[in-house]
Design a protein around this motif. Structure first.
Motif: not given
Length: 380
Positions: A139-149
């Motif tokens: 989840x951390x990598x996904x939020x950092x690489x794709x999700x943004x704000x």
């Protein structure tokens, strides 16, 4: 009382997310300007992960279960905010729920044909389609690489990119496999497994795990498929001369059934009959020419020069030597037999090819009566 209720509404006591859309990957809990009460309940359901973010920096990650928020179970957030031991005041932080279930039945397909070199057809254009499944593994990598704000994120946001990643990897895989186009259907399972392994590292860069990948169909251009159908038809028909005869016979039958009247119809029928007759004659004669065996004389090998000569020849036309076998007398009845025979055809006696002297051991001819070396008499 109203003021008390106002302040109470500013503190969040229960944090949870009930997924209403199966394609939603991330949901940001609506904290807005409210503060999270220390000791609040965090409910993380199965196939969910809750991530606390402080001022854009990922802090603590909570797995499925019921969590009561204290400084003890939020070590990273406690460190980032420099809370002292026993901190008990409400705090601000962003909470994101990440959906970790499998997103199945995601489709991939070739928007443009894949150019390949084939041993049977040369350069071909290959098209294909299938499905794949994946889930968020980090989840951390996904939020950092794709999700943004963003406030939410679903599979459609990343669908095109993942599809292009898969097509790029499969194109490379198909070319490296060098499997003939006619045999591709035999290797769907093997190519699917190899494609999944090839995609794992690429998906992991976004915090994903590709759980399955399937090739449903690989197809060739229409022209190539028509050529393959013709080749299959030729193989089914077998002997073309026999098929031509069959077609001619069918045409004669159809012409005979033609009930059209008048001289024009009669003339057309006669003309068609003549043409069909010529076709049949040609088919039958061609078949006879093809199937008639060639009556070539039997041949033997000359024992002297190894030339191919007729079996009835007495002398070789190449070297001039006699090709008839030499006759020798039988050691028992003196009847003429072929040289080298082991038994006589008249009396059945075994033919002795040599005589060995018992005195000196010398080898003598089959008709010798005395040893040529020592003169000792030889037994019959």
């Amino acid at each position: 009382m109203g003021i008390f209720n106002f302040f109470k509404s500013q503190f969040i006591e229960v944090i949870e997310w009930t997924d209403q859309n199966s394609n939603t990957m991330v949901y940001r809990f609506p904290v807005q300007n409210n503060e999270i009460k220390m000791g609040a309940s965090l409910i993380v359901r199965e196939s969910q992960v809750a991530v606390f973010v402080n001022e854009g920096e990922i802090a603590d990650v909570f797995t499925p279960g019921h969590h009561v928020l204290y400084t003890q179970n939020m070590p990273i957030l406690t460190k980032l905010k420099s809370w002292k031991t026993g901190f008990n005041s409400p705090f601000k932080a962003e909470v994101y729920f990440v959906n970790t279930k499998q997103f199945i039945n995601q489709k991939w397909g070739t928007s443009n044909p894949i150019m390949m070199r084939d041993a049977d057809f040369g350069m071909i254009r290959l098209r294909g389609y299938g499905i794949y499944s994946y889930k968020v593994s980090d989840a951390a990598v996904f939020l950092r690489e794709l999700f943004g704000t963003n406030s939410s994120y679903d599979t459609s946001s990343i669908e095109n990119h993942l599809k292009k990643m898969i097509l790029s990897g499969l194109t490379d895989l198909f070319a490296e496999s060098q499997i003939p186009a006619l045999d591709l259907a035999m290797y769907y399972d093997e190519l699917s497994l190899q494609g999944r392994e090839k995609m794992k590292e690429r998906f992991a860069e976004f915090g994903f795990d590709i759980t399955s990948l399937y090739i449903e169909n690989l197809s060739l251009p229409k022209e190539v498929e028509e050529a393959m159908d013709k080749r299959t038809t030729m193989g089914v028909l077998g002997n073309m001369n026999t098929y031509t005869q069959y077609q001619a016979a069918e045409a004669i039958r159809d012409a005979a059934r033609n009930e059209g009247g008048g001289m024009a119809a009669t003339g057309a029928g006669i003309g068609a009959g003549a043409a069909i007759g010529n076709a049949m004659a040609g088919a039958f004669s061609a078949n006879q020419q093809q199937t008639a065996p060639s009556a070539e004389p039997a041949k033997i090998v000359c024992p002297h020069c190894q030339a191919q000569i007729r079996a009835t020849a007495k002398f070789c036309p190449e070297c001039g030597n006699s090709v008839q076998k030499k006759k020798v007398p039988c050691v028992n009845c003196q009847a003429e037999i072929n040289e080298g025979s082991k038994f006589c055809g008249e009396c059945g006696a075994k033919q002795i090819t040599e005589k060995k002297c018992t005195g000196c051991g010398a080898v003598n001819g089959p008709t010798a009566k005395f040893c040529g070396d020592c003169g000792e008499g030889l037994d019959g």
